[in-house]
Design a protein around this motif. Structure first.
Motif, mmCIF file in Angstrom:
data_model
loop_
_atom_site.group_PDB
_atom_site.id
_atom_site.type_symbol
_atom_site.label_atom_id
_atom_site.label_comp_id
_atom_site.label_asym_id
_atom_site.label_seq_id
_atom_site.Cartn_x
_atom_site.Cartn_y
_atom_site.Cartn_z
ATOM 1 N N MET A 54 70.781 102.079 68.448
ATOM 2 C CA MET A 54 71.604 101.901 69.630
ATOM 3 C C MET A 54 73.031 101.498 69.251
ATOM 4 S SD MET A 54 71.154 102.254 72.839
ATOM 5 C CE MET A 54 71.210 101.613 74.450
ATOM 6 N N THR A 55 73.186 100.822 68.124
ATOM 7 C CA THR A 55 74.501 100.388 67.676
ATOM 8 C C THR A 55 75.407 101.585 67.418
ATOM 9 O OG1 THR A 55 73.516 98.453 66.653
ATOM 10 C CG2 THR A 55 75.736 98.999 65.995
ATOM 11 N N ASP A 56 74.838 102.656 66.844
ATOM 12 C CA ASP A 56 75.644 103.855 66.583
ATOM 13 C C ASP A 56 76.208 104.427 67.871
ATOM 14 O OD1 ASP A 56 75.209 103.680 63.878
ATOM 15 O OD2 ASP A 56 73.509 105.063 63.896
ATOM 16 N N PHE A 57 75.386 104.452 68.914
ATOM 17 C CA PHE A 57 75.840 104.986 70.195
ATOM 18 C C PHE A 57 76.952 104.117 70.775
ATOM 19 C CE2 PHE A 57 75.419 105.673 74.828
ATOM 20 C CZ PHE A 57 75.723 107.029 74.840
ATOM 21 N N LYS A 58 76.810 102.803 70.631
ATOM 22 C CA LYS A 58 77.853 101.893 71.120
ATOM 23 C C LYS A 58 79.153 102.123 70.344
ATOM 24 C CE LYS A 58 78.861 96.990 71.927
ATOM 25 N NZ LYS A 58 80.224 97.284 72.152
ATOM 26 N N ASN A 59 79.058 102.321 69.036
ATOM 27 C CA ASN A 59 80.252 102.604 68.232
ATOM 28 C C ASN A 59 80.922 103.897 68.671
ATOM 29 O OD1 ASN A 59 80.012 100.299 66.685
ATOM 30 N ND2 ASN A 59 78.904 101.311 65.029
ATOM 31 N N LEU A 98 80.799 105.228 71.675
ATOM 32 C CA LEU A 98 81.448 104.967 72.965
ATOM 33 C C LEU A 98 82.743 104.182 72.791
ATOM 34 C CD1 LEU A 98 78.457 104.123 75.348
ATOM 35 C CD2 LEU A 98 79.900 106.154 75.350
ATOM 36 N N ASP A 99 82.723 103.201 71.893
ATOM 37 C CA ASP A 99 83.934 102.422 71.630
ATOM 38 C C ASP A 99 85.048 103.313 71.077
ATOM 39 O OD1 ASP A 99 82.708 100.114 72.534
ATOM 40 O OD2 ASP A 99 82.253 99.350 70.524
ATOM 41 N N LYS A 100 84.691 104.193 70.139
ATOM 42 C CA LYS A 100 85.676 105.117 69.563
ATOM 43 C C LYS A 100 86.211 106.067 70.633
ATOM 44 C CE LYS A 100 85.984 104.238 65.131
ATOM 45 N NZ LYS A 100 87.225 103.848 64.506
ATOM 46 N N ALA A 101 85.345 106.523 71.521
ATOM 47 C CA ALA A 101 85.769 107.432 72.589
ATOM 48 C C ALA A 101 86.755 106.727 73.531
ATOM 49 C CB ALA A 101 84.563 107.946 73.369
ATOM 50 N N LYS A 102 86.478 105.483 73.844
ATOM 51 C CA LYS A 102 87.395 104.712 74.707
ATOM 52 C C LYS A 102 88.740 104.499 74.013
ATOM 53 C CE LYS A 102 83.885 102.307 77.387
ATOM 54 N NZ LYS A 102 83.239 101.039 77.690
ATOM 55 N N GLU A 103 88.680 104.217 72.720
ATOM 56 C CA GLU A 103 89.910 104.028 71.950
ATOM 57 C C GLU A 103 90.716 105.327 71.895
ATOM 58 O OE1 GLU A 103 91.314 102.710 67.460
ATOM 59 O OE2 GLU A 103 89.228 102.399 68.047
ATOM 60 N N LEU A 104 90.021 106.438 71.676
ATOM 61 C CA LEU A 104 90.693 107.739 71.643
ATOM 62 C C LEU A 104 91.313 108.055 72.997
ATOM 63 C CD1 LEU A 104 91.446 110.383 70.259
ATOM 64 C CD2 LEU A 104 89.172 111.258 70.866
ATOM 65 N N GLU A 105 90.586 107.790 74.075
ATOM 66 C CA GLU A 105 91.109 108.038 75.422
ATOM 67 C C GLU A 105 92.384 107.224 75.662
ATOM 68 O OE1 GLU A 105 89.577 107.991 80.042
ATOM 69 O OE2 GLU A 105 88.667 106.582 78.642
ATOM 70 N N SER A 106 92.367 105.976 75.248
ATOM 71 C CA SER A 106 93.537 105.117 75.410
ATOM 72 C C SER A 106 94.729 105.656 74.624
ATOM 73 C CB SER A 106 93.193 103.703 74.951
ATOM 74 O OG SER A 106 94.336 102.899 74.960
ATOM 75 N N LYS A 107 94.481 106.067 73.373
ATOM 76 C CA LYS A 107 95.564 106.603 72.543
ATOM 77 C C LYS A 107 96.092 107.917 73.113
ATOM 78 C CE LYS A 107 94.840 104.409 68.154
ATOM 79 N NZ LYS A 107 95.755 104.413 67.053
ATOM 80 N N MET A 108 95.214 108.726 73.665
ATOM 81 C CA MET A 108 95.643 110.008 74.238
ATOM 82 C C MET A 108 96.510 109.773 75.483
ATOM 83 S SD MET A 108 94.645 112.222 72.148
ATOM 84 C CE MET A 108 94.827 113.772 72.963
ATOM 85 N N LYS A 109 96.152 108.807 76.313
ATOM 86 C CA LYS A 109 96.968 108.483 77.484
ATOM 87 C C LYS A 109 98.348 107.993 77.052
ATOM 88 C CE LYS A 109 93.344 107.506 80.810
ATOM 89 N NZ LYS A 109 92.667 106.524 81.649
ATOM 90 N N GLU A 110 98.372 107.152 76.039
ATOM 91 C CA GLU A 110 99.636 106.656 75.499
ATOM 92 C C GLU A 110 100.467 107.819 74.951
ATOM 93 O OE1 GLU A 110 100.780 104.173 71.575
ATOM 94 O OE2 GLU A 110 99.286 103.219 72.873
ATOM 95 N N SER A 111 99.802 108.710 74.264
ATOM 96 C CA SER A 111 100.468 109.878 73.690
ATOM 97 C C SER A 111 101.043 110.778 74.782
ATOM 98 C CB SER A 111 99.480 110.656 72.824
ATOM 99 O OG SER A 111 100.121 111.708 72.175
ATOM 100 N N GLN A 112 100.308 110.962 75.863
ATOM 101 C CA GLN A 112 100.792 111.786 76.971
ATOM 102 C C GLN A 112 102.071 111.208 77.570
ATOM 103 O OE1 GLN A 112 97.256 111.929 79.399
ATOM 104 N NE2 GLN A 112 96.702 113.963 78.644
ATOM 105 N N GLU A 113 102.143 109.894 77.655
ATOM 106 C CA GLU A 113 103.364 109.261 78.159
ATOM 107 C C GLU A 113 104.531 109.495 77.205
ATOM 108 O OE1 GLU A 113 104.048 107.881 81.170
ATOM 109 O OE2 GLU A 113 102.066 108.677 81.626
ATOM 110 N N LYS A 114 104.265 109.409 75.902
ATOM 111 C CA LYS A 114 105.317 109.656 74.918
ATOM 112 C C LYS A 114 105.784 111.110 74.989
ATOM 113 C CE LYS A 114 104.018 106.176 71.509
ATOM 114 N NZ LYS A 114 103.512 105.949 70.142
ATOM 115 N N ILE A 115 104.846 112.012 75.195
ATOM 116 C CA ILE A 115 105.185 113.439 75.265
ATOM 117 C C ILE A 115 106.134 113.719 76.424
ATOM 118 C CG2 ILE A 115 104.200 115.714 75.821
ATOM 119 C CD1 ILE A 115 101.816 114.898 74.003
ATOM 120 N N LYS A 116 105.959 113.040 77.532
ATOM 121 C CA LYS A 116 106.851 113.236 78.684
ATOM 122 C C LYS A 116 108.305 112.968 78.319
ATOM 123 C CE LYS A 116 103.524 112.176 82.315
ATOM 124 N NZ LYS A 116 103.164 111.255 83.403
#
Length: 105
Positions: free
Chosen positions: A1-6, A8-26
Motif C-alpha cells: 500500500m505504501t507504493d500506491f501512496k508514494n 499518489l504523492d508524486k502525482a499530486k506533486e507533478l500536478e502542482s508543478k504543472m499548474k505552476e509551469s502553466q502560469e509561467k508559460i502565460k
C-alpha cells in the motif's frame, strides 16, 4: 500500500508543478523577425500575437512582400514559443520519470 501512496504523492506533486509551469508559460514572450529586422512579431505564451512592428522601409514594399514577411516572422515566433514552452514543461516534469515529456501543442 505504501507504493500506491508514494505514486499518489508524486502525482499530486507533478500536478502542482504543472499548474505552476502553466502560469509561467502565460508570461513567456517569443519574438520572430524577418526581412533583416524589418518585421517583428511578438507572441505571448498563449500563442496570441501581442505586437507587430513594421519598419518604415517595409511599408514601401509591395503588399505581397509585406504579407510574406509577416508570415515568416510569425512562423519564427511560433517556433521559438514552442521551444520555450517545451523547455518549461521539461523542467517541471524532470525527476518524475517521464522521459521526453513534451507539452502538447
Amino acid at each position: 500500500m505504501t507504493d500506491f501512496k508514494n505514486i499518489l504523492d508524486k502525482a499530486k506533486e507533478l500536478e502542482s508543478k504543472m499548474k505552476e509551469s502553466q502560469e509561467k508559460i502565460k508570461n513567456i514572450r517569443a519574438e520572430g523577425i524577418s526581412g533583416s529586422n524589418s518585421v517583428k512579431v511578438i507572441l505571448n505564451g498563449e500563442n496570441e500575437m501581442i505586437k507587430i512592428d513594421l519598419s518604415d522601409e517595409t511599408m514601401k514594399e509591395k503588399k505581397s512582400i509585406i504579407e510574406d514577411l509577416i508570415v515568416a516572422a510569425h512562423n519564427k515566433a511560433k517556433s521559438e514559443l514552442k521551444f520555450k514552452t517545451n523547455e518549461e514543461i521539461s523542467k517541471s516534469a524532470s525527476g518524475f520519470g517521464i522521459p521526453g515529456f513534451k507539452w502538447p501543442l
